[in-house]
Design an enzyme around this catalytic site. Structure first.
Site, PDB file in Angstrom:
ATOM      1  N   ASN A   2       0.810  -1.215   0.000  1.00 25.12           N
ATOM      2  CA  ASN A   2       0.000   0.000   0.000  1.00 25.12           C
ATOM      3  C   ASN A   2       0.845   1.268   0.000  1.00 25.12           C
ATOM      4  OD1 ASN A   2      -2.476  -1.449   0.097  1.00 25.12           O
ATOM      5  ND2 ASN A   2      -2.181  -1.762   2.295  1.00 25.12           N
TER       6      ASN A   2
ATOM      7  N   HIS B   8       2.966   2.399   2.173  1.00 21.75           N
ATOM      8  CA  HIS B   8       3.312   3.058   3.424  1.00 21.75           C
ATOM      9  C   HIS B   8       4.120   2.091   4.274  1.00 21.75           C
ATOM     10  CE1 HIS B   8      -0.900   1.594   4.479  1.00 21.75           C
ATOM     11  NE2 HIS B   8      -0.133   0.939   5.326  1.00 21.75           N
TER      12      HIS B   8
ATOM     13  N   CYS C 253       2.937   6.610   7.262  1.00 22.37           N
ATOM     14  CA  CYS C 253       4.256   7.179   6.979  1.00 22.37           C
ATOM     15  C   CYS C 253       4.660   6.786   5.570  1.00 22.37           C
ATOM     16  CB  CYS C 253       5.266   6.667   8.002  1.00 22.37           C
ATOM     17  SG  CYS C 253       6.961   7.202   7.710  1.00 22.37           S
TER      18      CYS C 253
END
Length: 412
Positions: A311, A313, A348
């Site tokens: 994904n 992140h 993040c």
């Protein structure tokens, strides 16, 4: 000599002999009678043809004499049970070959694997138990999964939790893209994101140990899903780790949280287990942590390409390593992590630069240590807030995990 002549009849005298040629000796046979010669040697008649005598009387033979194989074909032996049997050597060889082939095939079918996790799971992919509601998978602790104290790291434990969660969805037939999304979620660009994670470790496995991970899902509020795990020792059945998490949905394109659509709910609710969490929810509020209140700060943390998941992140397990970056070294050397609570605030990305802040928790009790943690961006945006509890190393069963089991029934 007379007796021997009865067993070796002599052909008639009309058969000529050809001395000096092998195979055509004299046509008559009589015992050799030695005769003295002047030089002391023996003289032998080459063509003695005197008929044999028995008790002084001559014994005559039929004129036909002995017939050789060249004279007439010999009659075939009579048909008996023995000479009609097959060649025993060939039959024995055929039986031996068949037996060895069967033995080799049997050994291949009946071979017992050495690893315990291969007895029920030959390909290491796990299986479902308890009417398909609980997923089970075994793992062998590898040498590269242990730390300086020769036990599995907390990152290894987190990786096992994530792996079994994804394999559970895949085995249940709910994974449309191979990474945790159901077909209806895929249509709507929805993904699962973890909101909260609690882990309690009673004992860390060591190199070569085989652990059994059981996981299941349950409802959490109106728009959430709870996933629980139990990790146990395959040999003793000892509960090593308990973990519980809460997941919510997020739109992959807008990066905003989403309610669970009815179509998705119909896909996942048949797999929910009606059971209490394996860990009581730690609802203590995590206090605010900044540079002034932090006892230790580690700056300049950046994700690598290998830290990202599908994904795009940072992988959840990576956050654990970053949190431990600011933990005091003397704690890492003398104590081990036994309890972990993480609250995820935002994702993040690849270009993010982070800071890890740690402070001693003044409300901590017991003989170990407690810390508060914050993982944030350089601009102050919070990524993860957490609390960790530590105990002296080798405390083992004196850890914080309760002895009673909190699993959804008998899932064996």
């Amino acid at each position: 000599t007379a007796a021997s002549s009865a067993f070796f009849p002599v052909p008639s005298a009309d058969t000529s002999s050809r001395p000096g040629k092998l195979g055509n000796g004299p046509s008559s046979f009589s015992p050799l009678k030695p005769k003295s010669i002047p030089n002391g040697g023996l003289q032998v008649k080459a063509s003695a043809s005197a008929p044999p005598k028995i008790n002084g009387s001559s014994v005559g033979l039929k004129s036909g004499g002995l017939k050789t194989h060249d004279d007439a074909p010999s009659a075939p032996p009579p048909r008996t049970f023995i000479n009609q049997l097959p060649d025993w050597s060939m039959l024995l060889a055929a039986i031996t070959t068949a037996f060895l082939a069967a033995e080799k095939q049997w050994m291949m079918l009946d071979r017992k694997p050495k690893r315990l996790d291969m007895l029920e799971d030959p390909f290491g992919l796990g299986r479902v138990v308890q009417d398909g509601l609980v997923f089970r998978q075994n793992f062998s602790i590898r040498s590269y999964e242990i730390g300086a104290d020769r036990t599995a790291s907390i990152e290894t434990v987190m990786n096992h939790l994530q792996e079994t969660a994804l394999n559970h969805v895949k085995t249940a037939g709910l994974s449309n893209d191979g990474f945790g999304r159901t077909p209806e979620m895929y249509k709507r660009d929805l993904i699962w994101v973890v909101a909260k994670m609690q882990v309690m470790v009673n004992r860390y496995p060591t190199w070569g140990d085989t652990v059994e991970v059981n996981t299941w899902v349950a409802k959490s509020g109106k728009n959430g899903m709870r996933r629980d795990w139990l990790i146990s020792d395959c040999n003793t059945g000892e509960i090593l780790t308990r973990a519980s998490s809460v997941w919510v949905m997020m739109n992959q394109k807008t990066r905003k949280l989403s309610k669970i659509p009815d179509e998705v709910r119909r896909e996942i609710e048949p797999h929910f287990v009606d059971s209490a969490p394996v860990i009581e929810d730690d609802d203590r509020k995590l206090p605010k942590l900044d540079e002034k209140s932090a006892d230790s700060i580690r700056k300049g943390l950046t994700p690598r390409w290998n830290d990202l998941d599908v994904n795009q992140h940072v992988n959840n397990a990576k956050y654990i390593g970053w949190i431990l970056e600011s933990t005091p070294p003397e704690v890492l050397e003398t104590q081990e992590l036994c309890s972990l609570t993480l609250e995820y605030r935002r994702e993040c990305g690849r270009e993010s630069v982070l800071e890890s802040l740690t402070a001693v928790d003044p409300s901590g009790e017991g003989y170990g240590s407690q810390f508060q943690h914050l993982l944030r961006l350089e601009d102050g945006g919070e990524i993860v807030k957490g609390r960790t509890e530590w105990r002296p190393k080798n405390a083992g069963i004196n850890g914080v995990v309760p002895s009673e089991e909190s699993s959804p029934g008998d899932y064996s």
